[in-house]
Design an enzyme around this catalytic site. Structure first.
Site, PDB file in Angstrom:
ATOM      1  N   ARG A   1      -8.352  -0.627   8.103  1.00 24.97           N
ATOM      2  CA  ARG A   1      -9.223   0.592   7.846  1.00 24.97           C
ATOM      3  C   ARG A   1      -9.547   1.579   8.784  1.00 24.97           C
ATOM      4  O   ARG A   1     -10.619   1.892   9.193  1.00 24.97           O
ATOM      5  CB  ARG A   1     -10.645  -0.127   7.281  1.00 24.97           C
ATOM      6  CG  ARG A   1     -11.386   0.613   6.087  1.00 24.97           C
ATOM      7  CD  ARG A   1     -12.403  -0.137   5.654  1.00 24.97           C
ATOM      8  NE  ARG A   1     -12.981   0.732   4.411  1.00 24.97           N
ATOM      9  CZ  ARG A   1     -13.657   0.039   3.394  1.00 24.97           C
ATOM     10  NH1 ARG A   1     -14.175  -1.226   3.839  1.00 24.97           N
ATOM     11  NH2 ARG A   1     -14.396   0.745   2.366  1.00 24.97           N
ATOM     12  N   CYS A   2      -8.303   1.967   9.427  1.00 24.53           N
ATOM     13  CA  CYS A   2      -8.404   3.118  10.835  1.00 24.53           C
ATOM     14  C   CYS A   2      -7.430   4.073  10.498  1.00 24.53           C
ATOM     15  O   CYS A   2      -6.297   3.526  10.193  1.00 24.53           O
ATOM     16  CB  CYS A   2      -8.221   2.302  11.718  1.00 24.53           C
ATOM     17  SG  CYS A   2      -7.701   3.037  13.403  1.00 24.53           S
TER      18      CYS A   2
ATOM     19  N   GLN B   1       0.717  -1.196  -0.061  1.00 28.35           N
ATOM     20  CA  GLN B   1       0.010  -0.007  -0.056  1.00 28.35           C
ATOM     21  C   GLN B   1       0.826   1.327   0.119  1.00 28.35           C
ATOM     22  O   GLN B   1       0.420   2.411  -0.041  1.00 28.35           O
ATOM     23  CB  GLN B   1      -0.712   0.055   1.328  1.00 28.35           C
ATOM     24  CG  GLN B   1      -2.217  -1.055   1.226  1.00 28.35           C
ATOM     25  CD  GLN B   1      -2.826  -1.110   2.362  1.00 28.35           C
ATOM     26  OE1 GLN B   1      -3.059  -1.908   3.175  1.00 28.35           O
ATOM     27  NE2 GLN B   1      -3.476   0.042   3.009  1.00 28.35           N
TER      28      GLN B   1
ATOM     29  N   GLU C   1     -12.488   5.323   5.309  1.00 24.87           N
ATOM     30  CA  GLU C   1     -12.644   4.653   6.644  1.00 24.87           C
ATOM     31  C   GLU C   1     -13.834   4.879   7.664  1.00 24.87           C
ATOM     32  O   GLU C   1     -14.048   4.470   8.549  1.00 24.87           O
ATOM     33  CB  GLU C   1     -11.346   4.738   7.246  1.00 24.87           C
ATOM     34  CG  GLU C   1     -10.256   3.990   6.740  1.00 24.87           C
ATOM     35  CD  GLU C   1      -8.986   4.663   7.141  1.00 24.87           C
ATOM     36  OE1 GLU C   1      -7.774   3.981   6.773  1.00 24.87           O
ATOM     37  OE2 GLU C   1      -8.776   5.807   7.412  1.00 24.87           O
TER      38      GLU C   1
END
Lengths: 177, 786
Positions: free
Chosen positions: B369-370, B222, B741
């Site tokens: 996802r934070c 990523q 998110e």
């Protein structure tokens, strides 16, 4: 710890010739009998649209159609499919035209990362052949063996509904770009 | 039939169909496992069965005898090359292959490199490792207790298992606030360990060319640019010789931010053998050894006046980091952005105390996802506010309304030092309540309670505020690298364009969204703009995609570089039109002479002229690059309402309705935004209801495959009703805030609040996630219900 759990054998692996019709084309190869169907498709035939997500038949990323029925190719040996017909995502489009399910997934944003998409579409296509006008509950049940981590399924349901409608209204499919 | 072409005046707010879909729909994506190079070898990893053990010996000789095995690599081999340990993205160290001890179940101990994957896995079983098991630490309380086994004895001078102690806010002011309070409401919760579990596991193909010295690493990344720099630092290889290519990713959700041992060993093996080496992780390896999420023990108190006004907040947080501190934290923030815990509320004083501890578990809590611990913070405050409402006898919606930061208070400085950019929280809540039919639901709930037939109805709210889009670079960095991001834009002579970004999509639709930003600034339609990401040789340096930062940073960089090109284009247009640049006006895709709309040139005309017919002295070409360092973070927010039905006899709960109002500022592609929200609402349900990584006393991981680690399927996942409000970010070039998110941050509290709302009359105030039916049933039974 499945990396450790694989059997170890000093014996040379048994080999056998298999023949299958994959996406309408006869294919044949001599393979190890322990070769999984998903690896036969991906490695031997180079059809990389079928994915491996979990190794335990849980996620459905490896779904292909065997004699028309969706199966999980990560838990089937290639030799078990000897003499049978297999359809993968590469075989969905016909004669240069996208399958209505493929169009539906694009129109309704039924995919994000695309990893589960081949399996989802194959299951959906099989559903529509059996049940051309499924309810939302029937669609959700049909795709319940396939995990999507991105979409939350709602748009996949809409994509299948889109395809059902398109198939029923009998419009011409779009040409593959 | 005449076709009337609609005149496009903006490309924002348009649900353009995704450009990336065509290849995925036809099985023509290019994921890591699809990459095959000539002469490629395959690597498999032997993992530790013990959570904590000394390695007495490793015998690799029988494995080496297996025909087709090329090499077996152990930690001892790596020591010789100074590669046995590597830095984490939080500045700690992590073993590549264990040398002295194993410190978690699943730790990488040895790797087999063979001619094919099956042979590599065969040989793993022939490696004989002699372990001496050691006492195991499986939670942070145990880790910090007196006499706990020392986990990181490899670190010189380390005498305990504490990683950090960090405080934020004003302790004295908070104590004063509590002294003035009429009521103090407390809560004590565990946000358990879960896992992002993208459907594609991690993997790489490392290709070291022994002749040229070039190192090409295809990997599930990523953040490819940061990974290149870390690879250069770890291996000592010159950075210009390293090329990272992150291909199509089958999801990420934070799991593909860290650097994992498999990548490093495969690269080292390719370097030593001189052939490409492929490593594809299996699901168990992914679940037990890679970046997990959460595992926070949180307790705290809210000080209130009797009328409901919030006066102060105190939070203690203890985090279980596993055996290495590896969660890619901005270096100045030891507990990430957890101190945004005052949420959407105007709480004048707050004090946050956080501690991190080593345990014998997997490292790397960046994930899922934070935006740097915002999920835990949001869960904490939204659960606590509901509890406070019950204790004060107020409706949870009313207590929220009473304490919301008001629109005129922005920019708002929170008690822990965040400067919120914009918001209108009451509008989002009101919309959510109206859409769900809140009053009627409360009436139905009262009626069911009166009837007492074992049918329970719960209504849960969450009015979350996130902080996303890091930088600014002066405050936020990863290993010292400032958190800017970048865009390079080239317009070709035929008026088509290529945009290259430092961020990296994992399914978020960057190829469409960022093309639309270019379209909106230059009038070149999205189908004429190709977007490239993931190849470090071919894109400008960037920090990557996580923490909802792509649109706030990379999107801003795209808008700014496009505007810079438009300025140059204007001067070329002036030359073509034989007019002064100041006399030109811009409508989307075209310059014209003010007052003479017919006298104009299109952006495509200008692009051609940029290579063929330039003003005297001007450089040819129409291209540029911009590195965007945001002036502030962005603060997306929203209000979610979840309605659940519970059978008191069995504890089974079912989601009846989810209404989600999201405000992420301006929406570029609403279809893609809604897709992100629905995915997040589903993962939020997963955390709330079923996803759990837990351990037994010996440190055996329970949740090591998808039969034990349960992900939501189409059957559990409800229908979502989505709505929006739009409060643009005042500092972002096109007013966007980021949205990836929002729903995983906001929704877990809404689901759990809904269950607790149904159980509250029986004195049940908390059930830790995942809120499974058996826990609900037990809780009800303990109160004599059901």
């Amino acid at each position: 710890m499945n990396e450790q759990a694989r059997p170890v054998s000093d014996e040379p692996q048994m080999r056998r010739r298999v023949e299958m019709v994959v996406n309408g084309r006869p294919r044949s190869a001599e393979i190890e009998t322990r070769l999984l169907l998903v690896h036969f498709l991906r490695e031997t035939l180079g059809l990389t649209g079928t994915h491996v997500g979990c190794d335990t038949t849980s996620c459905g990323a490896c779904t292909v159609r065997l004699q028309g029925t969706p199966i999980k190719s990560c838990t089937m040996f290639a030799v078990q499919a000897d003499g049978l017909e297999v359809t993968t995502v590469e075989g969905l489009a016909q004669g240069g035209k996208l399958h209505p399910v493929q169009e539906g997934f694009k129109e309704e944003h039924g995919l994000q990362c695309g990893f589960c998409t081949p399996g989802m579409m194959l299951v959906s296509a099989a559903l529509l052949e059996e049940n051309p006008n499924p309810t939302e509950a029937e669609i959700r049940f049909a795709i319940s063996g396939n995990i999507c981590r991105c979409t939350g399924y709602q748009n996949i349901v809409k994509a299948v509904q889109w395809a059902a409608q398109k198939t029923q209204s009998g419009q011409a499919a779009t040409t593959v770009a | 039939m005449a076709v009337v072409e609609e005149k496009v005046t903006t490309w924002l707010g348009r649900s353009v169909k995704r450009k990336e879909d065509d290849r995925f729909l036809q099985g023509r994506g290019n994921y890591i496992e699809d990459i095959k190079l000539p002469g490629m070898l395959y690597m498999a990893i032997l993992r530790s069965p013990h959570a904590h053990a000394r390695i007495l010996s490793i015998d690799t000789a029988p494995a080496m005898q297996v025909p087709g095995v090329v090499a077996v690599v152990t930690g001892a081999d790596l020591v010789a090359h100074k590669l046995a340990w590597m830095p984490t993205l939080s500045g700690d160290t992590q073993a590549v292959l264990a040398t002295d001890k194993v410190r978690l179940q699943g730790q990488e101990v040895a790797c087999v490199i063979a001619e094919d994957a099956y042979t590599a896995h065969d040989a793993l079983g022939l490696i004989d490792v002699d372990y001496e098991p050691l006492p195991v630490v499986t939670n942070p309380q145990q880790a910090l207790a007196e006499g706990a086994p020392l986990i990181r004895d490899d670190k010189e001078g380390k005498t305990d298992n504490r990683i950090y102690h960090w405080e934020a806010g004003d302790q004295a002011a908070t104590e004063r606030a509590f002294a003035q309070a009429d009521r103090v409401v407390s809560i004590d919760m565990h946000y358990p360990r879960c896992h992002p579990s993208p459907l594609e596991c991690c993997g790489c193909v490392a290709d070291v060319n022994p002749a040229s010295g070039m190192v090409t690493i295809y990997m599930t990344s990523q953040a490819p640019h940061v990974h290149r720099t870390v690879f250069a630092l770890v291996t000592g290889l010159p950075e210009q010789n390293i090329q990272i290519i992150s291909p199509d990713l089958g999801g990420g959700f934070g799991n593909k931010v860290p650097i994992y041992p498999g990548y490093v060993v495969a690269t080292a093996a390719s370097l030593l053998i001189g052939r490409p080496v492929k490593w594809i992780e299996d699901r168990t390896g992914n679940l037990i050894s890679t970046g997990f999420a959460r595992d926070f023990y949180m307790d705290g108190e809210l000080a209130l006046r009797q009328d409901g006004k919030m006066l102060g907040l105190r939070v203690n947080m203890l985090s279980d980091q596993g055996y290495a501190y590896a969660d890619a934290q901005p270096s100045k923030f030891k507990a990430g952005l957890f101190h945004v815990v005052t949420g959407s509320y105007d709480i004048p004083a707050a004090h946050v105390v956080t501690d991190g501890a080593y345990t014998n578990k997997a490292p790397g809590g960046v994930a899922y996802r934070c935006s740097f611990r915002v999920t835990e913070a949001s869960y904490f405050i939204e659960r606590l506010v509901q509890k406070a409402a019950y204790e004060l006898g107020l409706d949870p919606a009313e207590l929220r309304r009473l304490n919301f930061i008001q629109p005129e208070q922005f920019p708002y400085t929170s008690a822990t030092g965040f400067v919120y950019d914009s918001g209108d929280y009451e509008r989002a809540l009101d919309l959510a309540l109206e859409k769900v039919g809140y009053r009627e639901l409360r009436q139905e709930q009262a009626k069911l309670r009166q009837e007492g037939k074992g049918k329970l109805l719960g209504i849960g709210l969450a009015s979350f505020t996130e902080v996303v889009g890091a930088g600014p670079g002066r405050q936020f960095d990863i290993l010292g690298i400032r958190m800017f991001d970048s865009a390079e834009l080239r317009v070709h002579p035929t008026g088509k364009a290529i945009l290259k970004l430092g961020v990296k999509s994992q399914g978020q639709g960057h190829e469409t969204t960022f093309a639309q930003i270019v379209s909106n600034e230059l009038g070149i339609p999205p189908q004429d703009v190709i977007v490239q990401e993931g190849d470090t040789d071919n894109t400008p340096y960037g920090l990557g995609t996580y923490a909802s930062r792509s649109t706030p940073t990379g999107g801003a960089a795209t808008a700014v570089v496009a505007r810079e090109l438009r300025e140059k284009a204007k001067r070329i247009a002036a030359h073509l039109l034989e007019a002064a640049a100041e006399d030109l006006e811009w409508e989307l895709g075209r310059f014209f002479v003010r007052g003479t709309p017919d006298r104009g040139v299109t952006i495509q005309d200008v692009a051609f002229a940029a290579y063929t017919n330039l003003p005297e002295g001007m450089q040819a070409g129409l291209e540029g690059v911009h590195y965007y360092d945001p002036p502030n973070m962005t603060y997306p927010f929203g209000s979610y309402v979840v309605v659940v039905d519970i059978d008191a006899g069995t504890g089974q709960w079912k989601v009846r309705r989810v209404v989600a109002v999201d405000d992420c500022g301006v929406r570029i592609n609403p279809m893609i935004v809604e897709g992100q929200i629905m995915g997040g609402l589903t993962e939020g349900l997963g955390m709330a209801a079923m996803e759990l990584i837990t351990f037994d006393e010996e440190g055996n991981c329970i949740g090591s495959n998808f039969m034990d680690y349960l992900l939501p399927t189409s059957m559990e996942t409800p229908h979502f009703d989505l709505f929006e409000t739009v409060t643009p970010s005042p500092h972002h070039p096109i007013g966007c805030k980021g949205v990836g998110e929002s729903a995983t941050v906001g929704s877990p509290a809404a689901y759990v609040n809904a269950v607790i709302d149904a159980l509250a009359p029986y004195g049940i105030t908390n059930i830790d996630m995942p809120v499974t039916s058996d826990k609900v049933w037990e809780a009800l039974r303990s109160k004599g219900v059901g």
